[in-house]
Scaffold this active site. Structure first.
Site, PDB file in Angstrom:
ATOM      1  N   ARG A 169       1.189  -1.030   0.172  1.00 48.58           N
ATOM      2  CA  ARG A 169      -0.325  -0.465   0.250  1.00 48.58           C
ATOM      3  C   ARG A 169       0.753   1.766  -0.004  1.00 48.58           C
ATOM      4  NH1 ARG A 169      -4.754  -0.908   4.239  1.00 48.58           N
ATOM      5  NH2 ARG A 169      -5.095   0.962   2.969  1.00 48.58           N
TER       6      ARG A 169
ATOM      7  N   SER B 193      -9.016  10.938   2.827  1.00 46.48           N
ATOM      8  CA  SER B 193      -8.857  10.814   2.729  1.00 46.48           C
ATOM      9  C   SER B 193      -8.243  10.531   5.437  1.00 46.48           C
ATOM     10  CB  SER B 193      -6.867   9.465   3.159  1.00 46.48           C
ATOM     11  OG  SER B 193      -6.375   9.256   3.829  1.00 46.48           O
TER      12      SER B 193
ATOM     13  N   GLN C 145      -7.448   8.895   7.152  1.00 40.90           N
ATOM     14  CA  GLN C 145      -5.920   8.453   7.728  1.00 40.90           C
ATOM     15  C   GLN C 145      -4.419   9.916   7.757  1.00 40.90           C
ATOM     16  OE1 GLN C 145      -5.243   4.357   6.094  1.00 40.90           O
ATOM     17  NE2 GLN C 145      -6.325   3.558   7.277  1.00 40.90           N
TER      18      GLN C 145
ATOM     19  N   ASP D 183     -15.278   2.122   3.078  1.00 40.10           N
ATOM     20  CA  ASP D 183     -14.924   0.911   3.344  1.00 40.10           C
ATOM     21  C   ASP D 183     -16.347  -0.372   3.089  1.00 40.10           C
ATOM     22  OD1 ASP D 183     -12.628   1.002   4.144  1.00 40.10           O
ATOM     23  OD2 ASP D 183     -13.500   1.222   6.503  1.00 40.10           O
TER      24      ASP D 183
ATOM     25  N   ARG E 277     -12.670  -7.632   4.084  1.00 44.66           N
ATOM     26  CA  ARG E 277     -14.525  -6.616   3.771  1.00 44.66           C
ATOM     27  C   ARG E 277     -14.611  -7.647   3.039  1.00 44.66           C
ATOM     28  NH1 ARG E 277     -15.009  -3.060   7.377  1.00 44.66           N
ATOM     29  NH2 ARG E 277     -13.186  -1.874   8.678  1.00 44.66           N
TER      30      ARG E 277
END
Ligand code: S3P
Length: 445
Positions: A128, A174, A176, A327, A402
């Site tokens: 990632r 984002s 994050q 998500d 997921r």
């Protein structure tokens, strides 16, 4: 991308799902509670913490920085922090397993302390992009060595000494990235101003205020907002009550909607509007979901959900909604496969940099199970079968929890059973998933 010891599982249609789904604590809030606790002075007592692989990886990393974290019982943790700017350099490299949130937020939290740490993770996390976090942190004086232009892990981060506040606009949608910059700002002198044009989950902002940081949020005329945080900040440990995770609730919730005869209760689910995009979309699709007893818990809005089997219809999901359900697209695609008509999910570019390339993984899963779909750029279009999905496929989960839970959900209502190639990763966010679903009537074998 594969797990070394995969564990496949098959879901098949059977009886209706009934009962009460007590889903675990919110992953985003659990991660933040541990990190802020480790930065604070004094004691933080947490209840309802998600006990999962991702959260435990973060706890272990925070011990490496000198914080004291003790599990006192299931979901009950006591954290004694070091104070902002007082983390020490970890003796060993930090293994964040599968956790993008844990690793990225911790990068921000150490960025303005002059220490060096090495970040690594599993094959999924190592694939990632980390440049989206560490490149903006350079404005505080951080330097780093990662792998390639995306600064993939293993990544060495050298925190900055005497950091000064910054003013910047965050271009990627984002939470994050935003949270990493906010945490870095805590030990930078002056007022850091972060402007975000897309509104993403605001748990960091809320929790920082609860820990005593001076933080203000100003909405902008164009729809975004500017967050201002004063550094150096001192955080004081406090009590944190973690609400139940809407991103985990999504799986039993959609299962109830697509399995004929189902009625499920899901009590005390986080309903923060910046996380509630799936519920909004399902209601537009005609889902029979009722929300009662809306209240506040731990500074967040929560409520009790009741979901019943529903005849869903396809809808248009606008790109602006993506951050509030980022998500949930894999499970929405499953709901869409059972709907009548077409569901168009627009603007899903962020899905490509999740635990897997989720757009691709969802497409492969739909294809394997006979669902009519198309990908156009970053849009996913699903033409539903009006309650009928062929199933019978085996889905590659690409180390993505997921994807595994979404296609197991599909198997509970498809004509033929659906197999996922690996369920081990489910433990990163929802360790009790199989037991909980079996308890509601799910046929997993
Ligand atoms: C999260 C933010 C989202 C989400 C992730 C958790 C967080 O990621 O996908 O599961 O806790 O801040 P991005 O910020 O990369 O969109």
């Amino acid at each position: 991308m594969h797990n070394a010891n995969p564990l496949p599982l098959t879901a098949r249609a059977g009886r209706p799902l009934t009962g009460t789904a007590q889903v675990p604590g919110d992953k985003s809030i659990s991660q933040r509670a541990l990190i802020l606790g480790a930065l604070a002075v004094g004691e933080t007592r947490i209840s309802g913490l998600l006990e999962s692989g991702d959260v435990h990886s973060t706890a272990q990393a925070l011990r490496g920085f000198g914080a004291d974290l003790v599990q006192e019982g299931p979901g009950r943790w006591r954290v004694r922090g070091t104070g902002v700017g007082r983390w020490r350099a970890p003796a060993a490299e930090l293994d964040f397993g599968n956790s993008g949130t844990g690793s990225r937020l911790v990068m921000g939290a150490m960025a303005t302390t002059p220490i060096t740490a090495v970040f690594t993770g599993d094959a999924s996390l190592r694939s990632r992009p980390m440049a989206r976090v560490v490149a903006p942190l350079e404005a505080f004086g951080v330097t780093y060595e990662g792998q390639g232009p995306q600064a993939r892990m293993p990544l060495t981060l050298h925190g900055a000494g005497n950091a000064k506040a910054i003013e910047t606009t965050i271009t990627v949608a984002s939470a994050q990235v935003k949270s990493a910059l906010l945490l870095a700002a805590l030990n930078a002198s002056g007022v850091t101003r972060l402007t975000q044009t897309t509104l993403t989950r605001d748990h960091s902002e809320k929790m920082l205020a609860a820990f005593g940081a001076q933080i203000t949020v100003t909405p902008l005329a164009g729809g975004g907002e500017t967050i201002a945080v004063q550094g150096p900040a001192s955080l004081t440990g406090c009590a944190v009550e973690v609400p139940r995770d809407p991103s985990s609730a999504a799986f039993p919730l959609v299962a109830a909607l697509i399995v004929p005869g189902s009625v499920l209760e899901l009590p005390a689910i986080l309903l923060n509007p910046r996380r509630a995009g799936l519920i909004e979309t399902l209601l537009e699709m005609g889902a029979d979901i009722t929300i009662t007893n809306r209240r506040t818990s731990g500074g967040e809005e929560i409520g009790d959900l009741m979901a019943r089997h529903s005849a869903l219809k396809g809808v248009e999901v606008p790109p602006e909604r993506a951050p509030a359900m980022i998500d949930e697209y894999p499970i929405l695609a499953v709901a869409a496969a059972f709907a009548s008509g077409t569901t168009a999910m627009r603007g899903l570019e962020e899905l490509r940099v999740k635990e897997s390339d989720r757009l691709d993984a969802v497409a492969q899963g739909l294809k394997a199970n006979g669902v009519d779909y198309a990908i156009a750029g970053d849009d996913l279009i699903v033409r539903g079968g009006a309650g009928e999905v062929a199933g019978g496929g085996t889905v590659a989960t690409h180390m993505d929890h997921r994807i595994a839970m979404s296609f197991l959900t599909m198997g509970l209502a498809a004509r033929k059973p659906v197999t996922v190639d690996d369920v081990t990763m489910i433990a990163t966010s929802f360790p009790d998933y199989q037991d909980l679903m079996r308890g509601l009537g799910a046929d997993f074998a």
